[in-house]
Design a protein around this motif. Structure first.
Motif, short mmCIF file in Angstrom:
data_model
loop_
_atom_site.label_atom_id
_atom_site.label_comp_id
_atom_site.label_asym_id
_atom_site.label_seq_id
_atom_site.Cartn_x
_atom_site.Cartn_y
_atom_site.Cartn_z
N GLY A 53 -5.57 -7.61 5.02
CA GLY A 53 -4.38 -6.82 4.77
C GLY A 53 -4.09 -6.72 3.29
N THR A 54 -3.82 -5.50 2.80
CA THR A 54 -3.56 -5.29 1.38
C THR A 54 -2.42 -4.30 1.20
OG1 THR A 54 -5.15 -3.46 1.20
CG2 THR A 54 -5.97 -5.69 0.75
N VAL A 55 -1.83 -4.37 0.02
CA VAL A 55 -0.85 -3.38 -0.40
C VAL A 55 -1.06 -3.15 -1.89
CG1 VAL A 55 0.94 -5.12 -0.83
CG2 VAL A 55 1.58 -2.72 -0.48
N GLU A 56 -1.12 -1.89 -2.27
CA GLU A 56 -1.33 -1.53 -3.67
C GLU A 56 -0.02 -0.99 -4.24
OE1 GLU A 56 -4.31 1.16 -6.47
OE2 GLU A 56 -4.72 0.89 -4.33
N LEU A 57 0.44 -1.64 -5.30
CA LEU A 57 1.69 -1.26 -5.94
C LEU A 57 1.38 -0.51 -7.23
CD1 LEU A 57 3.66 -4.64 -5.55
CD2 LEU A 57 3.48 -2.73 -3.93
N ASP A 58 1.80 0.73 -7.30
CA ASP A 58 1.58 1.53 -8.50
C ASP A 58 2.68 1.25 -9.52
OD1 ASP A 58 -0.62 2.69 -7.31
OD2 ASP A 58 0.55 4.36 -6.47
N SER A 59 2.35 1.49 -10.76
CA SER A 59 3.32 1.24 -11.82
C SER A 59 4.50 2.20 -11.76
CB SER A 59 2.63 1.35 -13.19
OG SER A 59 2.02 2.62 -13.34
N ASP A 60 4.34 3.35 -11.09
CA ASP A 60 5.42 4.32 -10.99
C ASP A 60 6.33 4.09 -9.78
OD1 ASP A 60 3.68 4.96 -9.00
OD2 ASP A 60 3.38 7.05 -9.60
N GLY A 61 6.10 2.99 -9.03
CA GLY A 61 6.95 2.66 -7.89
C GLY A 61 6.40 3.04 -6.54
N GLY A 62 5.20 3.61 -6.48
CA GLY A 62 4.58 3.95 -5.20
C GLY A 62 3.85 2.76 -4.60
N ALA A 63 3.69 2.74 -3.28
CA ALA A 63 3.02 1.64 -2.59
C ALA A 63 2.18 2.20 -1.45
CB ALA A 63 4.03 0.64 -2.05
N VAL A 64 0.98 1.62 -1.25
CA VAL A 64 0.08 2.02 -0.18
C VAL A 64 -0.38 0.75 0.54
CG1 VAL A 64 -2.07 3.15 0.46
CG2 VAL A 64 -0.69 4.07 -1.43
N ALA A 65 -0.09 0.66 1.85
CA ALA A 65 -0.45 -0.51 2.64
C ALA A 65 -1.61 -0.19 3.56
CB ALA A 65 0.74 -0.98 3.45
N GLN A 66 -2.51 -1.18 3.72
CA GLN A 66 -3.64 -1.04 4.63
C GLN A 66 -3.82 -2.35 5.39
OE1 GLN A 66 -7.10 0.11 2.36
NE2 GLN A 66 -6.39 2.23 2.08
N GLY A 67 -3.55 -2.32 6.68
CA GLY A 67 -3.71 -3.52 7.51
C GLY A 67 -2.75 -4.63 7.18
N LEU A 68 -1.64 -4.31 6.54
CA LEU A 68 -0.65 -5.32 6.19
C LEU A 68 0.08 -5.78 7.44
CD1 LEU A 68 0.24 -6.48 3.40
CD2 LEU A 68 2.22 -4.98 3.54
N ASP A 69 0.35 -7.05 7.55
CA ASP A 69 1.04 -7.58 8.73
C ASP A 69 2.54 -7.31 8.60
OD1 ASP A 69 -1.27 -8.51 9.81
OD2 ASP A 69 -1.02 -10.59 9.16
N ASN A 70 3.08 -6.65 9.61
CA ASN A 70 4.51 -6.40 9.68
C ASN A 70 5.06 -7.18 10.87
OD1 ASN A 70 7.08 -5.38 9.32
ND2 ASN A 70 6.65 -3.50 10.46
#
Length: 335
Positions: A239-256
């Motif tokens: 599970g990963t989440v990528e945090l952009d410097s402009d405030g955007g986020a993209v999650a892949q397989g992250l546990d919720n």
């Protein structure tokens, strides 16, 4: 001719030496001849001393590890200490009643059945037996409540820890009871309190010296900027989440983690895009607000770890469970 004493006659010496205090003293000796009261008080004193010393060691260890911080209000600290002390007294009485005294009673019964003299090693040998019975009883109740047995190793660890904690209390309780039964002076509780205070002082001095000399450093949360948080974070299980410097986020397989119908917090895969922002307190970033609309993930993640290895996490399960879902930053990845 021999003079015979009258049936109702009493010895002259007994009449002259008898005092009103003698019946009271005799009743007191008969009431406390088994040493139960002294053993009970000595056990409570020993358990309280163990709790104070163990709690101090736990605090010293906690200072070097990641923690949420200690309260800065003196009144709160004093209230917490008094509350913990009162709770420790209650628990020591409960543990003495359900564990220490039954162990001494078991040892005394075995000594009588086998015709042996009551020995200290017999009292101590009964402690592991009583500890095992308690682990079985409370473990069975916990298993009925959760409808599942814990791993076998956990029961063994609980038994070992309980035995180690009960042995000092059983020792001082057995000694105190034996001193009363043999008519020797009391005062063992005062000695336990004195020796416990000296042991606590030694632990505190050593701990202060270790931290004061810099041999061990007090944990400090990392001081991160927004640019330090930008990058890819992983849970180590895909599970990963990528945090952009402009405030955007993209999650892949992250546990919720969401509550299901059975009342348990179960993880579900979270994929999608959203946004994030740092949350500051007194100018310092304390947590990260992450929102992923597609999977309804809306959480604040606490910032922890170290400056070189930062982490973000949030609590899972029931409040106060101590379980956390942790993400670590992928080294060298920075947007």
């Amino acid at each position: 001719m021999t003079q015979q004493a009258e049936p109702d006659a009493k010895p002259v010496e007994a009449e002259e030496t008898a005092t009103p205090e003698q019946p009271a003293r005799a009743a007191e000796r008969a009431m406390h001849a088994d040493g139960f009261g002294a053993a009970f008080c000595a056990s409570m004193a020993g358990l309280c001393a163990e709790a104070v010393i163990g709690g101090t060691i736990a605090v010293l260890v906690m200072l070097s590890r990641e923690h949420d911080g200690l309260p800065g209000n003196v009144a709160v600290i004093i209230a917490a200490v008094l509350g913990i002390a009162f709770f420790a007294v209650l628990v020591s009485g409960f543990v003495t009643g359900v564990a220490v005294m039954p162990a001494l009673g078991l040892a005394r019964r075995v000594a009588r059945r086998t015709g042996r003299a009551e020995r200290l090693r017999l009292d101590l040998a009964a402690v592991p037996v009583v500890a095992a019975a308690l682990v079985i009883a409370f473990g069975g109740v916990a298993a009925l409540g959760s409808r599942a047995f814990a791993p076998a190793l956990s029961y063994v660890l609980w038994w070992a820890c309980l035995t180690a904690g009960l042995l000092p209390a059983a020792f001082v309780a057995a000694v105190a009871g034996r001193r009363v039964r043999t008519g020797r002076p009391k005062g063992l509780v005062r000695r336990i309190a004195r020796d416990g205070a000296l042991a606590w002082l030694a632990v505190a001095v050593v701990g202060a010296g270790v931290y004061g000399t810099g041999l061990v450093k007090v944990y400090e949360p990392p001081r991160l900027h927004k640019s330090d948080l930008a990058g890819t974070w992983t849970d180590g299980h895909g599970g990963t989440v990528e945090l952009d410097s402009d405030g955007g986020a993209v999650a892949q397989g992250l546990d919720n983690y969401v509550w299901d119908e059975t009342g348990k917090d179960r993880p579900k895969d979270c994929d999608g895009s959203g946004n994030w922002k740092p949350l500051r307190e007194n100018g310092k970033i304390e947590s990260v607000a992450l929102r992923i609309k597609s999977c309804e993930l809306n959480r604040d993640w606490s910032v922890g770890g170290t400056q070189k290895k930062p982490r973000i996490s949030h609590e899972i399960g029931k409040p106060g469970s101590g379980k956390r879902y942790v993400l670590t930053k992928v080294a060298g990845h920075k947007k």
